[in-house]
Motif scaffolding. Structure first.
Motif, mmCIF file in Angstrom:
data_model
loop_
_atom_site.group_PDB
_atom_site.id
_atom_site.type_symbol
_atom_site.label_atom_id
_atom_site.label_comp_id
_atom_site.label_asym_id
_atom_site.label_seq_id
_atom_site.Cartn_x
_atom_site.Cartn_y
_atom_site.Cartn_z
ATOM 1 N N GLY A 3 -1.444 9.846 -6.205
ATOM 2 C CA GLY A 3 -0.464 10.902 -6.213
ATOM 3 C C GLY A 3 -0.898 12.171 -7.071
ATOM 4 N N ARG B 211 7.140 5.770 -3.457
ATOM 5 C CA ARG B 211 6.981 4.731 -4.537
ATOM 6 C C ARG B 211 8.248 4.062 -5.161
ATOM 7 N NH1 ARG B 211 2.090 7.522 -4.610
ATOM 8 N NH2 ARG B 211 2.845 9.176 -6.086
ATOM 9 N N LYS C 110 0.860 -1.038 -0.001
ATOM 10 C CA LYS C 110 -0.073 0.116 -0.147
ATOM 11 C C LYS C 110 0.806 1.268 0.066
ATOM 12 C CE LYS C 110 -2.159 2.390 3.163
ATOM 13 N NZ LYS C 110 -3.304 2.686 2.364
ATOM 14 N N ARG D 207 -3.521 2.007 -3.707
ATOM 15 C CA ARG D 207 -3.159 3.181 -4.233
ATOM 16 C C ARG D 207 -1.770 3.397 -4.915
ATOM 17 N NH1 ARG D 207 -6.527 7.376 -2.324
ATOM 18 N NH2 ARG D 207 -7.308 6.986 -0.293
ATOM 19 N N PHE E 147 5.547 11.800 -1.696
ATOM 20 C CA PHE E 147 4.778 10.554 -1.907
ATOM 21 C C PHE E 147 5.309 9.814 -3.191
ATOM 22 C CE2 PHE E 147 1.060 12.865 0.336
ATOM 23 C CZ PHE E 147 0.600 11.819 0.880
ATOM 24 N N ARG F 172 4.121 3.579 5.049
ATOM 25 C CA ARG F 172 4.412 4.396 6.140
ATOM 26 C C ARG F 172 5.473 3.739 7.063
ATOM 27 N NH1 ARG F 172 -1.215 7.778 7.784
ATOM 28 N NH2 ARG F 172 -2.428 7.249 5.755
ATOM 29 N N TYR G 123 -4.622 13.597 -5.945
ATOM 30 C CA TYR G 123 -4.772 14.279 -4.620
ATOM 31 C C TYR G 123 -3.921 15.864 -4.740
ATOM 32 C CZ TYR G 123 -7.381 11.087 -1.971
ATOM 33 O OH TYR G 123 -8.287 10.044 -1.631
ATOM 34 N N TYR H 181 -7.008 15.955 4.320
ATOM 35 C CA TYR H 181 -7.573 15.535 2.774
ATOM 36 C C TYR H 181 -8.916 15.074 3.191
ATOM 37 C CZ TYR H 181 -2.919 15.875 0.896
ATOM 38 O OH TYR H 181 -1.525 16.203 0.490
HETATM 39 P P1 TMP Z 1 -4.327 6.140 2.808
HETATM 40 O O1 TMP Z 1 -5.702 6.631 3.667
HETATM 41 O O2 TMP Z 1 -4.864 5.270 1.662
HETATM 42 O O3 TMP Z 1 -3.339 5.629 3.831
HETATM 43 O O4 TMP Z 1 -3.840 7.370 2.075
HETATM 44 C C1 TMP Z 1 -3.434 8.547 3.016
HETATM 45 C C2 TMP Z 1 -3.870 9.771 2.223
HETATM 46 O O5 TMP Z 1 -2.770 10.227 1.282
HETATM 47 C C3 TMP Z 1 -5.077 9.636 1.433
HETATM 48 O O6 TMP Z 1 -5.830 10.859 1.673
HETATM 49 C C4 TMP Z 1 -4.804 9.925 0.116
HETATM 50 C C5 TMP Z 1 -3.225 10.765 0.091
HETATM 51 N N1 TMP Z 1 -2.457 10.205 -0.826
HETATM 52 C C6 TMP Z 1 -1.838 11.276 -1.554
HETATM 53 O O7 TMP Z 1 -1.925 12.478 -1.476
HETATM 54 N N2 TMP Z 1 -0.748 11.062 -2.475
HETATM 55 C C7 TMP Z 1 -0.488 9.937 -2.816
HETATM 56 O O8 TMP Z 1 0.498 9.696 -3.755
HETATM 57 C C8 TMP Z 1 -0.811 8.832 -2.266
HETATM 58 C C9 TMP Z 1 -0.450 7.451 -2.341
HETATM 59 C C10 TMP Z 1 -1.901 9.203 -1.218
#
Ligand code: TMP
Length: 212
Positions: A105, A79, A44, A100, A75, A48, A108, A154
């Motif tokens: 990326g 990857r 995923k 994701r 972000f 983190r 958002y 977000y």
């Molecule tokens: P998650 O809830 O899937 O752990 O993702 C955390 C937050 O990060 C979610 O609001 C989406 C955001 N996100 C980005 O802004 N950029 C990215 O590249 C990724 C993978 C997630």
């Protein structure tokens, strides 16, 4: 395969806005595919567990402010730091179910003022290109029934609407767009079919690079 040669695994990405049920569905896919005898690993993003992932986590938890450009690059870097591992697993025949990827990326960050999709795509150009991208959609009404958003950055309705608009604009013909407003079991059955079909179809295909 018939010749007994090693075939590669498939790269399957599940995308969607917050609360579309991605994470639940990805874990179920891993369980169900594994018990059917497939070699599968769940990944995923953001991941983190790494140092960069920790920085992203602190940003998302609002413990740390980071410039919007810089966090976009974090972000993406998060990857890239996983690419060698991904390629190795794929080569060994393990399929990856990825919760994701670069599409989140782009969608958002591009929902923020002053960012466009083309700038947002740049750092992820050249990542392994998924064999299948599933995009889970959820109307704002259906999303509202799933309860309140959490505390993370977000997780607000207006921002999520912009993200959904960006996903709609980014979607390519090859994406499988699926309405997530159904039971966990029914959605899982649909996704499982897609994964099995993908693994069958892509095992002898080359792995391409994203956005090239
Ligand atoms: P998650 O809830 O899937 O752990 O993702 C955390 C937050 O990060 C979610 O609001 C989406 C955001 N996100 C980005 O802004 N950029 C990215 O590249 C990724 C993978 C997630």
């Amino acid at each position: 395969n018939a010749h007994g040669t090693q075939t590669r695994g498939s790269l399957i990405v599940i995308e969607g806005c917050d609360r579309s049920g991605k994470t639940t569905q990805c874990s179920l896919l891993q369980e169900n595919l594994t018990s059917s005898g497939y070699s599968v690993k769940l990944m995923k993003f953001p991941d983190r567990t790494t140092v960069i992932g920790q920085m992203i986590n602190d940003y998302l938890a609002c413990k740390q402010d980071v410039d919007d450009h810089a966090v976009h690059l974090l972000f993406s870097a998060n990857r890239w730091e996983r690419v060698s591992m991904m390629l190795k697993l794929l080569e060994q025949g393990t399929s990856l179910i990825v919760d994701r990827y670069a599409y989140s990326g782009v969608c958002y960050t591009a929902a923020k003022r002053g960012f466009d999709m083309s700038w947002c795509k740049q750092p992820d150009i050249g990542l392994p290109r998924p064999d299948t991208i599933v995009y889970l959609t959820l109307s704002s009404e259906a999303a509202a029934k799933r309860g309140n958003y959490g505390e993370e950055r977000y997780e607000q309705t207006d921002f999520q609407k912009k993200v959904a608009d960006n996903f709609a604009a980014l979607t390519e013909d090859s994406w499988k767009v699926i309405d997530a407003d159904k039971s966990i079991e029914n959605l899982q059955a649909e996704l499982l079919d897609i994964c099995k079909e993908t693994i069958k179809r892509s095992s002898d295909q080359p792995l391409y690079k994203l956005w090239t």
